[in-house]
Design a protein around this motif. Structure first.
Motif, PDB file in Angstrom:
ATOM      1  N   CYS A   1       0.777  -1.249  -0.051  1.00 11.49           N
ATOM      2  CA  CYS A   1      -0.094  -0.006   0.155  1.00 11.49           C
ATOM      3  C   CYS A   1       0.917   1.210  -0.061  1.00 11.49           C
ATOM      4  CB  CYS A   1      -0.733   0.225   1.222  1.00 11.49           C
ATOM      5  SG  CYS A   1      -2.107  -1.364   1.493  1.00 11.49           S
ATOM      6  N   ILE A   2       0.239   2.288  -0.657  1.00 12.63           N
ATOM      7  CA  ILE A   2       0.888   3.528  -0.337  1.00 12.63           C
ATOM      8  C   ILE A   2      -0.330   4.284   0.285  1.00 12.63           C
ATOM      9  CG2 ILE A   2       1.451   5.755  -1.596  1.00 12.63           C
ATOM     10  CD1 ILE A   2       3.756   3.798  -1.587  1.00 12.63           C
ATOM     11  N   GLY A   3       0.135   5.128   1.585  1.00 10.33           N
ATOM     12  CA  GLY A   3      -0.852   6.203   1.871  1.00 10.33           C
ATOM     13  C   GLY A   3      -0.489   7.539   1.544  1.00 10.33           C
ATOM     14  N   LEU A   4      -1.486   7.994   1.107  1.00 10.67           N
ATOM     15  CA  LEU A   4      -1.259   9.654   0.577  1.00 10.67           C
ATOM     16  C   LEU A   4      -1.815  10.678   1.275  1.00 10.67           C
ATOM     17  CD1 LEU A   4      -0.623  11.525  -1.719  1.00 10.67           C
ATOM     18  CD2 LEU A   4      -2.614  11.006  -2.863  1.00 10.67           C
ATOM     19  N   ASN A   5      -1.102  11.390   1.846  1.00 13.69           N
ATOM     20  CA  ASN A   5      -2.062  12.482   2.670  1.00 13.69           C
ATOM     21  C   ASN A   5      -2.226  13.633   1.688  1.00 13.69           C
ATOM     22  OD1 ASN A   5      -1.506  11.663   5.209  1.00 13.69           O
ATOM     23  ND2 ASN A   5       0.697  12.421   5.347  1.00 13.69           N
TER      24      ASN A   5
END
Length: 159
Positions: free
Chosen positions: A62-66
């Motif tokens: 996963c990539i968490g994007l703010n």
């Protein structure tokens, strides 16, 4: 570490790193691999803020994007975590709920960031796959539950 070809990108307001670290602390085969800071100002933040977080949840990259508050999470996406016992079901469910999450129906809950989770005992999945009366009884029992009760599903499954 090479970037996987396909990665789930999860949009957070501003807490992607906290979410990723929480998931890594709760679920096996989960970790935070990298935290990337914005090289310049962007619509949801300033240079130096955490922009993305590379992590895995139960083996899923996963990539968490703010990205800011523009796109909140919805039930249209959820992680489904298969469990082998009531103890494991309770551990994951309670970790999510006790960390500011919210219970829902049929084994679903939301974490404090609004991401939906299905904490699903394998006994339920197996009962539904069996079809016929067994599946109908297990399904009817599930429909009365929030967190799944393994013993109640087993009892319903066997009539």
């Amino acid at each position: 570490m090479a970037t996987p070809r396909n990665t789930i990108c999860l949009w957070y307001d501003k807490d992607a790193e906290a979410a990723a670290r929480f998931y890594a602390s709760v679920f096996p085969d989960s970790a935070v691999q990298a935290v990337f800071h914005a090289p310049a100002d962007f619509p949801g933040g300033k240079a130096g803020d955490v922009l993305t977080v590379q992590f895995t949840v139960a083996g899923i990259p996963c990539i968490g994007l703010n990205g800011g508050p523009v796109f909140p999470q919805s039930e249209a996406f959820s992680f489904q975590i298969a469990t082998d016992s009531q103890e494991e079901t309770d551990r994951y469910w309670n970790a999510i709920i006790d960390n500011g999450g919210q219970a829902s129906d049929c084994g679903w809950c939301k974490d404090r960031w609004g991401l939906s989770w299905q904490i699903t005992p394998r006994v339920l999945t197996e009962a539904l796959a069996a079809g016929g009366d067994e599946a109908q009884r297990a399904f009817a029992a599930m429909m009365t539950m929030q967190k799944i009760d393994v013993a109640a599903i087993e009892a319903a499954r066997h009539g």
